[in-house]
Design a protein around this motif. Sequence first.
Motif, PDB file in Angstrom:
ATOM      1  N   ALA A 111     -11.951  42.841  24.078  1.00  0.00           N
ATOM      2  CA  ALA A 111     -11.442  41.930  23.051  1.00  0.00           C
ATOM      3  C   ALA A 111     -12.576  41.084  22.469  1.00  0.00           C
ATOM      4  O   ALA A 111     -12.643  40.873  21.249  1.00  0.00           O
ATOM      5  N   LEU A 112     -13.487  40.637  23.318  1.00  0.00           N
ATOM      6  CA  LEU A 112     -14.620  39.852  22.840  1.00  0.00           C
ATOM      7  C   LEU A 112     -15.561  40.694  21.986  1.00  0.00           C
ATOM      8  O   LEU A 112     -16.117  40.208  20.998  1.00  0.00           O
ATOM      9  N   ARG A 113     -15.735  41.956  22.353  1.00  0.00           N
ATOM     10  CA  ARG A 113     -16.563  42.848  21.529  1.00  0.00           C
ATOM     11  C   ARG A 113     -15.945  43.050  20.153  1.00  0.00           C
ATOM     12  O   ARG A 113     -16.664  43.079  19.153  1.00  0.00           O
ATOM     13  N   ALA A 114     -14.638  43.217  20.109  1.00  0.00           N
ATOM     14  CA  ALA A 114     -13.963  43.381  18.820  1.00  0.00           C
ATOM     15  C   ALA A 114     -14.098  42.113  17.977  1.00  0.00           C
ATOM     16  O   ALA A 114     -14.338  42.179  16.764  1.00  0.00           O
ATOM     17  N   GLU A 115     -13.944  40.956  18.609  1.00  0.00           N
ATOM     18  CA  GLU A 115     -14.096  39.685  17.887  1.00  0.00           C
ATOM     19  C   GLU A 115     -15.527  39.526  17.381  1.00  0.00           C
ATOM     20  O   GLU A 115     -15.744  39.077  16.247  1.00  0.00           O
ATOM     21  N   LEU A 116     -16.504  39.918  18.201  1.00  0.00           N
ATOM     22  CA  LEU A 116     -17.901  39.839  17.790  1.00  0.00           C
ATOM     23  C   LEU A 116     -18.177  40.767  16.610  1.00  0.00           C
ATOM     24  O   LEU A 116     -18.880  40.389  15.669  1.00  0.00           O
ATOM     25  N   ALA A 117     -17.610  41.974  16.636  1.00  0.00           N
ATOM     26  CA  ALA A 117     -17.793  42.904  15.523  1.00  0.00           C
ATOM     27  C   ALA A 117     -17.205  42.330  14.237  1.00  0.00           C
ATOM     28  O   ALA A 117     -17.797  42.460  13.159  1.00  0.00           O
ATOM     29  N   GLY A 118     -16.053  41.680  14.340  1.00  0.00           N
ATOM     30  CA  GLY A 118     -15.452  41.045  13.169  1.00  0.00           C
ATOM     31  C   GLY A 118     -16.322  39.926  12.626  1.00  0.00           C
ATOM     32  O   GLY A 118     -16.488  39.780  11.407  1.00  0.00           O
ATOM     33  N   MET A 119     -16.891  39.121  13.532  1.00  0.00           N
ATOM     34  CA  MET A 119     -17.762  38.025  13.096  1.00  0.00           C
ATOM     35  C   MET A 119     -19.037  38.558  12.454  1.00  0.00           C
ATOM     36  O   MET A 119     -19.524  38.002  11.468  1.00  0.00           O
ATOM     37  N   LYS A 120     -19.584  39.641  13.017  1.00  0.00           N
ATOM     38  CA  LYS A 120     -20.775  40.239  12.420  1.00  0.00           C
ATOM     39  C   LYS A 120     -20.471  40.751  11.019  1.00  0.00           C
ATOM     40  O   LYS A 120     -21.289  40.614  10.109  1.00  0.00           O
ATOM     41  N   ASN A 121     -19.297  41.344  10.850  1.00  0.00           N
ATOM     42  CA  ASN A 121     -18.899  41.848   9.541  1.00  0.00           C
ATOM     43  C   ASN A 121     -18.790  40.711   8.530  1.00  0.00           C
ATOM     44  O   ASN A 121     -19.296  40.806   7.411  1.00  0.00           O
TER      45      ASN A 121
END
Length: 100
Positions: A56-66
């Motif tokens: 879940a944290l990886r997905a949130e990080l990917a969203g923030m990077k985007n």
Amino acid sequence: MTPPKPRPAIASLLLMILAVSLGGYFTFAAVQGDYGVFRQVQLRAEERALIDKRDALRAELAGMKNLTHRLSDSYLDLDLLDEQARDVLGYLRADEIVIR
């Protein structure tokens, strides 16, 4: 006269009690000890929970990077910039109506 012989029944009974006690202790340790079966099940459940949290944290990080990339100097998404300005700063156009 001959001296009385020690009873072999008492010695064998004590040996049997010792063997049962040791067997019980090791069985208890194998099931509920620090490295027992219940602890292994608990550790696997904690591992699954932590893996889910990590994903879940990886997905949130990917969203923030985007979002960060879309607002960077090299690539600017005007729609996202407009959305952020409205959300953070509370900007509105003159022809808009706000319903709360």
